[in-house]
Design a protein around this motif. Structure first.
Motif, short mmCIF file in Angstrom:
data_model
loop_
_atom_site.label_atom_id
_atom_site.label_comp_id
_atom_site.label_asym_id
_atom_site.label_seq_id
_atom_site.Cartn_x
_atom_site.Cartn_y
_atom_site.Cartn_z
N LEU A 178 -36.38 35.30 -19.37
CA LEU A 178 -36.49 34.33 -18.26
C LEU A 178 -37.84 34.42 -17.57
O LEU A 178 -38.45 35.49 -17.50
N ILE A 179 -38.27 33.29 -17.04
CA ILE A 179 -39.51 33.24 -16.24
C ILE A 179 -39.11 33.50 -14.78
O ILE A 179 -38.25 32.79 -14.25
N PRO A 180 -39.72 34.46 -14.12
CA PRO A 180 -39.38 34.68 -12.70
C PRO A 180 -40.05 33.66 -11.78
O PRO A 180 -41.04 33.02 -12.16
N GLU A 212 -26.61 36.68 -5.33
CA GLU A 212 -25.48 37.37 -5.95
C GLU A 212 -24.94 36.57 -7.13
O GLU A 212 -23.73 36.38 -7.28
N TRP A 213 -25.86 36.05 -7.90
CA TRP A 213 -25.50 35.34 -9.12
C TRP A 213 -26.63 35.57 -10.12
O TRP A 213 -27.76 35.91 -9.74
N SER A 256 -38.40 23.54 -9.24
CA SER A 256 -37.69 23.63 -10.52
C SER A 256 -36.65 24.73 -10.62
O SER A 256 -36.65 25.53 -11.55
N MET A 257 -35.79 24.79 -9.63
CA MET A 257 -34.57 25.59 -9.75
C MET A 257 -33.43 24.75 -9.19
O MET A 257 -33.61 24.05 -8.19
N GLY A 284 -33.73 30.49 -15.54
CA GLY A 284 -32.35 30.30 -15.99
C GLY A 284 -31.53 29.45 -15.02
O GLY A 284 -30.41 29.03 -15.34
N ASP A 285 -32.09 29.17 -13.84
CA ASP A 285 -31.39 28.36 -12.84
C ASP A 285 -31.67 26.88 -13.14
O ASP A 285 -32.53 26.26 -12.53
#
Ligand code: ZN
Length: 441
Positions: free
Chosen positions: A123-125, A318-319, A190-191, A326-327
């Motif tokens: 994933l890209i942070p 908390e997910w 972009s989330m 990934g969001d």
């Protein structure tokens, strides 16, 4: 009032919310810049937003409104000609707020400027650098680890220039000037869950509340960049709107198919806190206030100490895909958004229902319910074992007992175990048959 109408998931709303989320997702938002203006322009197609500009350099409670940031492109070109971290492929590849650079350097000089997540290596942070000049890229850890040694061309085409931070707000007038504030943030690029889910829930809530006749409270919707944008709003409204705020909610991360989480206001004992606790009764979690999180921190700073809680599902962070690539909109579905809207709508409507106090027209003894067709005629055992009948009758008796002008509908919902929506619906029935009267609180 028909409580089926207010509790049902409305599939049309969920689809509408998801469509809007998909449209907003590609925009590269920040604290200030064209992405924020574009986001507010799109939202303005759906609700009558008024836009406030706060010039760069403005002092806000000791903070300084930043310059506008315009990202145009960025990529790393490796020794073999391969390109990495192309901004054109994903907004998160570029550190949000990054300064411009156009240089060649060795891999070892580049690596400290590349952020990745070793525990989520694909994933890209999401990384920001707002207040200190800095440049950087974000990559999946697998890609970062495989960068070959050699010379790299590093190009970031961004511009910082004085302009303004923008926020948008819309109001729905009610019978009183006391306001309910719905606040959400528009700074994340972009989330989907964090925080377009909150943005589209606020927009849909506006539309749903616009259809409610005889609103008691005035509703104000604020769409601002997190922290500094909210502080700008507080500064601009400190002596006007802020003293009129009766209750409020910050909407954040409402798109995961998971438990709801209500974080109490700093005061913890206000009406919205009591409502939050009521609605979390079945499977949701209630959190005490703490000074990390979203904009409840600003509303709950000691100089304001406003009755504003945070609603999310579950609590931000908390997910599993929090603040990463990934969001995505695929993870956030229309039905989940629709059910979040239902919950928030019911919480807000609880304020409306609770704006009435009820009193028995004749408080002596229990009224004869069967005379009003509100009670079964035969006193048989099955009437006690038929759950719904039993619960409704019990709730009605609680309502008739506590309709004394001192207890509010929240008290009655707490005592009876029924939802406040059910109590409000029962109160309307008892009002119609003349067993109750009511007044505005
Ligand atoms: Zn966030």
């Amino acid at each position: 009032m028909n409580d089926n109408d207010i509790q049902q998931t409305d599939a049309d709303y969920g689809t509408w919310m998801h469509d809007l989320l998909v449209r907003l997702y590609p925009i590269c938002r920040s604290l200030a810049g064209p992405g924020n203006r574009e986001t507010l322009t799109i939202l303005g197609e759906h609700l009558p937003l008024s836009i406030t500009e706060v010039p760069s350099g403005t002092d806000v409670f000791g903070w300084t409104v930043p310059d506008e940031w315009t990202p145009r492109g960025a990529e790393i070109t490796g020794p073999n000609g391969s390109q990495y971290a192309r901004f054109a492929d994903h907004n998160l590849h570029l550190v949000n707020g990054s300064r411009a650079i156009d240089e060649e350097m060795d891999r070892d000089d580049l690596l400290p400027h590349i952020y990745s997540l070793p525990d989520q290596p694909d994933l890209i942070p999401y990384v920001t650098s707002y207040y200190h000049p800095h440049w950087g890229f974000c990559l999946p850890d697998t890609v970062k680890a495989a960068l070959p040694p050699g010379r790299y061309k590093v190009r970031i085409d961004t511009e910082h220039k004085p302009g303004a931070l923008v926020y948008g707000e819309a109001t729905l007038p009610g019978a009183v000037k006391d306001e309910v504030l719905i606040s959400t943030y528009i700074c994340h690029p972009s989330m989907a869950n964090d925080n377009l889910s909150g943005v589209v829930t606020a927009a849909a809530l506006y539309r749903r509340l616009a259809d409610i006749k005889d609103r008691h409270y005035t509703y104000r919707f604020v769409f601002a960049p997190e922290t500094i944008g909210t502080m700008c709003w507080l500064m601009n409204n400190e002596s006007t709107v802020v003293p009129r705020i009766h209750a409020g909610l910050v909407l954040s991360c409402l798109g995961e198919d998971d438990r709801f989480s209500y974080k109490q206001s700093r005061r913890g004992d206000t009406e919205i806190d009591r409502i939050g606790r009521l609605w979390m009764h079945k499977g949701g979690e209630v959190l005490e206030f703490f000074p990390t999180g979203s904009d409840e921190r600003q509303y709950g700073s000691p100089g304001f100490n406003l009755p504003i809680g945070l609603i999310s599902r579950p609590y931000p962070g908390e997910w599993p895909y929090y603040h990463t690539s990934g969001d995505t909109p695929e993870r956030v579905t229309g039905p989940v958004l629709g059910s979040s809207l239902d919950l928030v709508f019911n919480m807000v409507m609880s304020l409306e229902w609770n704006a009435w106090t009820y009193q028995r027209t004749d408080p002596r003894g229990e009224p004869m319910l069967s005379k009003h067709d509100l009670y079964h005629r035969q006193h048989a055992r099955e009437h006690y074992t038929a759950d719904s009948l039993w619960q409704e009758r019990t709730a009605m008796l609680w309502l008739l007992n506590l309709a004394d002008g001192d207890h509010d509908l929240i008290d009655i919902a707490e005592k009876s175990g029924a939802t406040i929506a059910e109590i409000a619906s029962l109160a309307e029935r008892l009002l119609e048959v003349g067993l109750l009267s009511r007044n505005r609180r």
